[in-house]
Design an enzyme around this catalytic site. Structure first.
Site, PDB file in Angstrom:
ATOM      1  N   CYS A  84      47.196  -9.604  64.884  1.00  0.00           N
ATOM      2  CA  CYS A  84      48.195  -8.748  64.235  1.00  0.00           C
ATOM      3  C   CYS A  84      47.780  -7.281  64.185  1.00  0.00           C
ATOM      4  O   CYS A  84      48.605  -6.412  63.881  1.00  0.00           O
ATOM      5  CB  CYS A  84      48.477  -9.252  62.819  1.00  0.00           C
ATOM      6  SG  CYS A  84      49.143 -10.920  62.774  1.00  0.00           S
ATOM      7  N   HIS A 357      57.885  -7.985  62.036  1.00  0.00           N
ATOM      8  CA  HIS A 357      56.484  -8.031  62.443  1.00  0.00           C
ATOM      9  C   HIS A 357      56.318  -8.593  63.853  1.00  0.00           C
ATOM     10  O   HIS A 357      55.793  -9.687  64.038  1.00  0.00           O
ATOM     11  CB  HIS A 357      55.696  -8.859  61.420  1.00  0.00           C
ATOM     12  CG  HIS A 357      54.227  -8.945  61.662  1.00  0.00           C
ATOM     13  ND1 HIS A 357      53.515  -7.978  62.347  1.00  0.00           N
ATOM     14  CD2 HIS A 357      53.312  -9.905  61.316  1.00  0.00           C
ATOM     15  CE1 HIS A 357      52.240  -8.327  62.392  1.00  0.00           C
ATOM     16  NE2 HIS A 357      52.094  -9.498  61.784  1.00  0.00           N
TER      17      HIS A 357
END
Length: 409
Positions: A84, A357
């Protein structure tokens, strides 16, 4: 010895969207975001000397496939995957290429085309969870909390939230207040995946994912891309002297004042705490180094984009960044210190929870938001008088990147 300076010259991003909601491929997203960033910088792709491209779920050399939509100039293209934290990692490598003198103009590009449904145990985990890059992290969780049927990332962050509640007295309402704030902020962001506003009560009443986290406290899977053009001080001066650009290029440039990445140490695992294993220590280390390299501190920061993959991670990050003492983050958000009218405005974009995201794009989208804020171009989201911004991007496995940006002038 003082380090060379680097500047963000242009930014761009697509809208972040639910997977499969639009008929596009990752290279289409990359072209849209990259073209916007180059146009924002007033540059053509032929002026880019190197490109760093980040993604997690596409195949090897997808970076070339994406960059080729912008031009076939033969420049080096580096493919980056750091879970991430991939987007901020791409930015960091672009900055290092510029500040190290290897190039004067570098494009950092990140994208993700994801599948519907919750994210699994980590990029590349496959079916053999024992072989996952994050197996050690989940092993710590399993030893203390067991391993259930909920999505693994929701379990590890949900268990961190439980520990925070037990250790510091943090309440479920304070966790929900983070999500309520970020959903409220996203209402003014036309590129956000979700723009609905929810009360704390509605967030608490939403479907439980892993207690105490409800669906509205969890970031969604998303499609999207973002791009940042990074230039050297020499390149910026040359551009400012071109006919037709004048001082505008310098006035719109945003300095990368400090940046640092940290990865796990024994501190992440030794305590057996999910609070540590999901990244509070590594975020704290990255923040300390970024403050040190920039000469700035959290007291100088006006606006923050941080990695709220789950509501609890925003609270943990307040503590890691030095915005409050350990255990004080629940009160900080409940008192309104992290929204408009408070000490800082955190996640004016809506954050990961509401903006979305897409892993490879997230850190670069944070940069785009902060650049718009520091230029005074954020519209209804604008933080009045913003001069210094901070971005925090973290990935399990693990890596945390903290970047400080300073407005021109």
């Amino acid at each position: 010895m003082s380090r060379a300076k680097s500047f963000v010259l242009g930014v761009g991003m697509t809208a972040f969207e639910k997977p499969e909601s639009r008929d596009w491929q990752y290279w289409d997203m990359a072209r849209e975001a990259g073209t916007e960033a180059l146009t924002d910088a007033g540059l053509g792709y032929e002026e880019v000397e190197q490109a760093v491209v980040g993604y997690c779920f596409q195949p090897s050399t997808a970076g070339q496939r994406a960059a080729y939509t912008l031009g076939l100039t033969g420049v080096p293209v580096y493919n980056v995957n750091n879970n991430c934290a991939t987007g901020a990692t791409a930015l960091m490598l672009a900055r290092q290429l510029v500040e190290g003198g290897a190039a004067d103009c570098v494009l950092a590009l990140g994208f993700e085309k994801m599948r519907k449904g919750s994210l699994g145990g980590g990029a590349g985990a496959g079916d053999d969870f024992a072989a996952s890059p994050v197996a050690r992290h989940y092993g710590v969780m399993a030893a203390g909390h067991g391993f259930g049927a909920a999505p693994p990332t929701a379990q590890i962050f949900g268990n961190a939230a439980r520990e925070h509640m037990e250790r510091y007295g943090t309440t479920e309402a304070q966790l929900a207040a983070v999500a309520a704030k970020n959903h409220r902020h996203s209402a003014h962001n036309p590129r956000a995946q979700f723009r609905d506003v929810y009360t704390v009560e509605e967030i608490l009443a939403a479907r439980s994912i892993h207690r105490p986290l409800t669906k509205l406290q969890c970031s969604p899977t998303s499609d999207g891309a973002a791009a940042v053009v990074v230039g050297s001080e020499r390149f910026l001066r040359q551009r400012a002297s071109r006919p037709g650009t004048g001082g505008d290029a310098a006035a719109r440039a945003v300095e990368i004042a400090g940046q640092a990445m940290a990865t796990d140490t024994e501190e992440s695992f030794a305590s057996g705490s999910c609070i540590d294993v999901v990244g509070r220590p590594v975020s704290r280390a990255a923040a300390h180094r970024a403050y040190e390299s920039s000469g700035l501190g959290i007291e100088d920061v006006d606006v923050v984009e941080l990695h709220d993959c789950f509501s609890v991670n925003e609270l943990l990050t307040y503590e890691a960044l030095g915005m409050c003492e350990d255990g004080g983050s629940g009160k900080l958000v409940a008192d309104g210190a992290t929204t408009y009218g408070g000490r800082w405005v955190v996640n004016p974009s809506g954050g990961l929870i509401s903006k979305g995201h897409p892993l490879g794009a997230t850190g670069l989208a944070q940069t785009a938001e902060l650049v718009w804020q520091l230029r005074g171009e954020a519209g209804k989201r604008q933080v009045t008088g913003a001069r210094v911004g901070l971005a925090h991007n973290i990935g399990l496995g693990g890596a945390a990147v903290v970047t400080l940006f300073r407005a021109a002038g």
